[in-house]
Design a protein around this motif. Structure first.
Motif, PDB file in Angstrom:
ATOM      1  N   VAL A  44     -19.661  -9.045 -13.428  1.00  0.00           N
ATOM      2  CA  VAL A  44     -19.053  -7.343 -13.287  1.00  0.00           C
ATOM      3  C   VAL A  44     -17.717  -7.485 -14.145  1.00  0.00           C
ATOM      4  O   VAL A  44     -17.351  -6.619 -15.080  1.00  0.00           O
ATOM      5  CB  VAL A  44     -19.202  -6.848 -12.079  1.00  0.00           C
ATOM      6  N   SER A  45     -16.624  -8.090 -13.408  1.00  0.00           N
ATOM      7  CA  SER A  45     -15.324  -7.995 -13.865  1.00  0.00           C
ATOM      8  C   SER A  45     -14.935  -8.474 -15.193  1.00  0.00           C
ATOM      9  O   SER A  45     -14.452  -7.708 -15.931  1.00  0.00           O
ATOM     10  CB  SER A  45     -14.517  -8.634 -12.700  1.00  0.00           C
ATOM     11  N   ASP A  46     -15.432  -9.656 -15.248  1.00  0.00           N
ATOM     12  CA  ASP A  46     -15.112 -10.116 -16.736  1.00  0.00           C
ATOM     13  C   ASP A  46     -15.524  -9.298 -17.927  1.00  0.00           C
ATOM     14  O   ASP A  46     -15.118  -8.755 -19.107  1.00  0.00           O
ATOM     15  CB  ASP A  46     -15.584 -11.601 -16.904  1.00  0.00           C
ATOM     16  N   PRO A  47     -17.052  -8.895 -18.008  1.00  0.00           N
ATOM     17  CA  PRO A  47     -17.512  -8.097 -18.900  1.00  0.00           C
ATOM     18  C   PRO A  47     -16.892  -6.748 -18.984  1.00  0.00           C
ATOM     19  O   PRO A  47     -16.670  -6.053 -20.115  1.00  0.00           O
ATOM     20  CB  PRO A  47     -18.840  -7.932 -18.694  1.00  0.00           C
ATOM     21  N   ARG A  48     -16.245  -6.146 -18.041  1.00  0.00           N
ATOM     22  CA  ARG A  48     -15.828  -4.835 -17.906  1.00  0.00           C
ATOM     23  C   ARG A  48     -14.361  -4.948 -18.530  1.00  0.00           C
ATOM     24  O   ARG A  48     -13.833  -4.349 -19.447  1.00  0.00           O
ATOM     25  CB  ARG A  48     -15.558  -4.613 -16.460  1.00  0.00           C
ATOM     26  N   LYS A  49     -13.700  -6.206 -18.239  1.00  0.00           N
ATOM     27  CA  LYS A  49     -12.421  -6.443 -19.030  1.00  0.00           C
ATOM     28  C   LYS A  49     -12.416  -6.493 -20.606  1.00  0.00           C
ATOM     29  O   LYS A  49     -11.857  -6.060 -21.389  1.00  0.00           O
ATOM     30  CB  LYS A  49     -12.026  -7.629 -18.386  1.00  0.00           C
ATOM     31  N   LYS A  50     -13.795  -7.041 -20.863  1.00  0.00           N
ATOM     32  CA  LYS A  50     -13.920  -7.380 -22.415  1.00  0.00           C
ATOM     33  C   LYS A  50     -14.191  -6.113 -23.154  1.00  0.00           C
ATOM     34  O   LYS A  50     -13.677  -5.716 -23.943  1.00  0.00           O
ATOM     35  CB  LYS A  50     -14.976  -8.260 -22.762  1.00  0.00           C
ATOM     36  N   ARG A  51     -14.904  -5.249 -22.538  1.00  0.00           N
ATOM     37  CA  ARG A  51     -15.443  -3.796 -22.910  1.00  0.00           C
ATOM     38  C   ARG A  51     -14.024  -3.101 -23.066  1.00  0.00           C
ATOM     39  O   ARG A  51     -13.835  -2.236 -24.075  1.00  0.00           O
ATOM     40  CB  ARG A  51     -16.300  -3.141 -21.949  1.00  0.00           C
ATOM     41  N   VAL A  52     -13.331  -2.919 -22.041  1.00  0.00           N
ATOM     42  CA  VAL A  52     -11.938  -2.160 -22.045  1.00  0.00           C
ATOM     43  C   VAL A  52     -11.044  -2.779 -23.231  1.00  0.00           C
ATOM     44  O   VAL A  52     -10.678  -1.823 -23.897  1.00  0.00           O
ATOM     45  CB  VAL A  52     -11.204  -2.067 -20.906  1.00  0.00           C
ATOM     46  N   ALA A  53     -10.892  -3.945 -23.273  1.00  0.00           N
ATOM     47  CA  ALA A  53      -9.992  -4.673 -24.354  1.00  0.00           C
ATOM     48  C   ALA A  53     -10.742  -4.025 -25.815  1.00  0.00           C
ATOM     49  O   ALA A  53      -9.761  -3.897 -26.567  1.00  0.00           O
ATOM     50  CB  ALA A  53     -10.006  -5.941 -24.254  1.00  0.00           C
ATOM     51  N   GLU A  54     -11.988  -4.232 -26.080  1.00  0.00           N
ATOM     52  CA  GLU A  54     -12.481  -3.829 -27.130  1.00  0.00           C
ATOM     53  C   GLU A  54     -12.245  -2.358 -27.435  1.00  0.00           C
ATOM     54  O   GLU A  54     -11.999  -2.184 -28.571  1.00  0.00           O
ATOM     55  CB  GLU A  54     -13.805  -4.207 -27.128  1.00  0.00           C
ATOM     56  N   TYR A  55     -12.389  -1.566 -26.525  1.00  0.00           N
ATOM     57  CA  TYR A  55     -12.387  -0.083 -26.716  1.00  0.00           C
ATOM     58  C   TYR A  55     -10.856   0.166 -26.937  1.00  0.00           C
ATOM     59  O   TYR A  55     -10.703   0.949 -28.202  1.00  0.00           O
ATOM     60  CB  TYR A  55     -12.568   0.559 -25.349  1.00  0.00           C
ATOM     61  N   TYR A  56      -9.828  -0.249 -26.569  1.00  0.00           N
ATOM     62  CA  TYR A  56      -8.264  -0.066 -26.813  1.00  0.00           C
ATOM     63  C   TYR A  56      -8.162  -0.610 -27.990  1.00  0.00           C
ATOM     64  O   TYR A  56      -7.107  -0.368 -28.853  1.00  0.00           O
ATOM     65  CB  TYR A  56      -7.595  -0.376 -25.787  1.00  0.00           C
ATOM     66  N   ARG A  57      -8.756  -1.794 -28.519  1.00  0.00           N
ATOM     67  CA  ARG A  57      -8.663  -2.549 -29.846  1.00  0.00           C
ATOM     68  C   ARG A  57      -9.022  -1.620 -30.902  1.00  0.00           C
ATOM     69  O   ARG A  57      -8.423  -1.470 -31.946  1.00  0.00           O
ATOM     70  CB  ARG A  57      -9.189  -3.974 -29.916  1.00  0.00           C
ATOM     71  N   THR A  58     -10.152  -1.048 -30.808  1.00  0.00           N
ATOM     72  CA  THR A  58     -10.633  -0.039 -31.960  1.00  0.00           C
ATOM     73  C   THR A  58     -10.273   1.276 -31.792  1.00  0.00           C
ATOM     74  O   THR A  58     -10.883   2.076 -32.561  1.00  0.00           O
ATOM     75  CB  THR A  58     -12.254  -0.503 -31.977  1.00  0.00           C
ATOM     76  N   TYR A  59      -9.681   1.837 -30.540  1.00  0.00           N
ATOM     77  CA  TYR A  59      -9.154   3.229 -30.361  1.00  0.00           C
ATOM     78  C   TYR A  59      -8.279   3.696 -31.365  1.00  0.00           C
ATOM     79  O   TYR A  59      -7.497   2.974 -31.596  1.00  0.00           O
ATOM     80  CB  TYR A  59      -8.802   3.320 -28.859  1.00  0.00           C
TER      81      TYR A  59
END
Length: 79
Positions: A44-59
């Motif tokens: 749960v935690s690691d995939p969520r961190k990856k999704r948030v990092a990807e979101y802010y990288r492409t935001y």
């Protein structure tokens, strides 16, 4: 002959049985909590961190602002 195949049962443990059960239950609970915590982190935690990092990288804040402005989100009641 009939008594040759009969074995005596061991005496049940009467003293300290509660303490031994509690110690075993604590060990099992500790092991299960470690497994549950590691599973939560990995699944749960690691995939969520990856999704948030990807979101802010492409935001793109400007593109998001223009999309909301075009949709009419920003409406003023004054003037």
């Amino acid at each position: 002959m009939a008594s040759a195949g009969v074995t005596r049962l061991a005496k049940p443990q009467m003293r300290g049985i509660l303490n031994s059960q509690i110690a075993r239950n604590i060990a099992v609970a500790f092991a299960l909590s470690i497994v549950a915590g590691a599973s939560y982190k990995i699944l749960v935690s690691d995939p969520r961190k990856k999704r948030v990092a990807e979101y802010y990288r492409t935001y793109d804040a400007n593109a998001d602002f223009e999309r909301m402005k075009k949709a009419g989100v920003f409406q003023s009641t004054s003037g």
